[in-house]
Design an enzyme around this catalytic site. Structure first.
Site, mmCIF file in Angstrom:
data_model
loop_
_atom_site.group_PDB
_atom_site.id
_atom_site.type_symbol
_atom_site.label_atom_id
_atom_site.label_comp_id
_atom_site.label_asym_id
_atom_site.label_seq_id
_atom_site.Cartn_x
_atom_site.Cartn_y
_atom_site.Cartn_z
ATOM 1 N N TYR A 179 0.842 -1.189 0.000
ATOM 2 C CA TYR A 179 0.000 0.000 0.000
ATOM 3 C C TYR A 179 0.878 1.240 0.000
ATOM 4 C CZ TYR A 179 -4.093 -2.872 1.125
ATOM 5 O OH TYR A 179 -5.114 -3.802 1.111
ATOM 6 N N HIS A 206 -1.775 -12.037 0.352
ATOM 7 C CA HIS A 206 -2.587 -11.006 -0.288
ATOM 8 C C HIS A 206 -3.248 -11.505 -1.565
ATOM 9 C CE1 HIS A 206 -2.687 -6.329 -0.765
ATOM 10 N NE2 HIS A 206 -3.874 -6.872 -0.914
ATOM 11 N N ARG A 243 -16.165 0.834 -2.459
ATOM 12 C CA ARG A 243 -15.128 1.836 -2.737
ATOM 13 C C ARG A 243 -15.687 3.260 -2.641
ATOM 14 N NH1 ARG A 243 -11.318 -1.719 -4.146
ATOM 15 N NH2 ARG A 243 -11.976 -3.530 -5.360
ATOM 16 N N PHE A 265 -18.703 4.262 -3.327
ATOM 17 C CA PHE A 265 -19.832 4.547 -4.213
ATOM 18 C C PHE A 265 -21.160 4.483 -3.477
ATOM 19 C CE2 PHE A 265 -22.891 4.016 -7.578
ATOM 20 C CZ PHE A 265 -22.345 4.667 -8.677
#
Length: 336
Positions: free
Chosen positions: A61, A131, A215, A217
């Site tokens: 990240y 991951h 995300r 939305f």
């Protein structure tokens, strides 16, 4: 900003953790160009103070490997802060001069674990995820090394992200998986139908829902693609583009109708729905804004009736989301 903290057990072999955690990815990159460490430290400190102590990061990240971990490590070096946090990080994706790759090779697993320990300034990682699965090698090789790291005390619990049913079974047979991290929300309810949730419940594996607000939305904040900052990777997400954006607002509007009748926000309704899927569900929304954090925390005080849950389920089944999840696109954007 007061609501009772909800706790969930991390799989059949894990401890109680906060059901509403905190996803730290966006504090370093991807959701716009502006990153303010002082403000972001404040957000994560308030999140932990308010009981969102299940904190999620990864070694990839940020624009550089380890950046988000090092950012959080600046706080974790304080013993009083560390004592409150259940820290989760991940390995398996890497940046190179030729792009982005995957590795589950034992030597890479061990090297990345050591680097994450140093980045986070801790002597043990609470939950360590694979991951993404490296399908170029048998998953048993990766998990045999993870078992060794656990036996050595470098990690306490193990997880996996976006794995198939077969991969989950093979890894779990080597050493117990405590958590599956996977995208889950009203616009990505796939695990309820594809067998993944069923196998996790059979094996006693918790579900950690990332992007539980789609995300961002599903919060209703965004009315058009132009509302996204330049540099925001969602501009390339199929669900946020052109006609798909307009079509997907139908889901937001339908959820907002229920939220308005209940006098809660769309974010609170959505997070309450995610957590209502079962006592094995944990959600890790992320944000850079204290106002949005307060909104998310408010979801802990929202109880959905059986009728409301049925209404939301009917909406999710009736209104089909337009656009792929864009998992491959996220990898290409270095944004897992």
């Amino acid at each position: 900003m007061s609501s009772e903290v909800i706790y969930r057990q991390l799989g059949s072999n894990g401890p109680k953790v906060s059901a509403l955690g905190f996803g730290a990815m966006g504090l370093s990159a991807f959701y716009g160009n502006q990153v303010n460490d002082a403000e972001n430290h404040e957000v994560i400190k308030v999140a932990v103070e308010e009981g969102c102590t299940f904190v999620d990061t990864s070694n990839i990240y940020g624009p550089r490997m380890g950046e988000n971990e090092r950012f959080i490590g600046q706080l974790l070096k304080d013993p009083s802060f560390r004592s409150k946090v259940f820290i989760c990080t991940k390995f398996g994706i890497y940046f190179s001069s030729t792009g982005v790759g995957l590795s589950g090779k034992p030597e890479d697993v061990r090297r990345w674990c050591e680097q994450s320990l140093a980045n986070l300034q801790v002597d043990c990682i609470d939950l360590y995820y694979q991951h993404r699965v490296d399908r170029s090698i048998p998953i048993e090789e990766t998990w045999t090394e993870l078992k060794k790291l656990k036996e050595e005390g470098k990690v306490k619990y193990l997880g996996i992200s976006e794995a198939t049913e077969e991969e989950i079974r093979k890894a779990h047979a080597i050493t117990p998986i405590s958590a599956l991290q996977i995208e889950f929300s009203p616009w990505t309810p796939d695990i309820k139908e594809n067998g993944i949730l069923k196998v996790c419940r059979e094996l006693g594996i918790a579900i950690v829902a990332y992007s539980p607000l789609g995300r961002g939305f599903l919060t209703g904040v965004y009315k058009s693609p132009a509302d996204l900052e330049m540099g925001d990777y969602r501009r390339s997400n199929p669900r946020f583009r052109g006609e798909a954006f307009s079509e997907n607002l139908k889901l937001v509007d339908a959820l907002k109708e229920i939220a308005d009748r209940k006098s809660v926000t769309p974010a609170q309704l959505t997070l309450a729905w995610v957590l209502a899927q079962g006592d094995d569900f944990i959600a890790i929304p992320g944000t850079k804004k204290l106002g949005h954090l307060k909104d998310n925390i408010g979801s802990r005080g929202v109880t959905l009736t059986a009728e409301e849950l049925q209404s939301i389920d009917e909406i999710v089944n009736r209104i089909k989301v337009v656009g792929e999840r864009d998992v491959a696109g996220l990898l290409a954007m270095n944004a897992f």
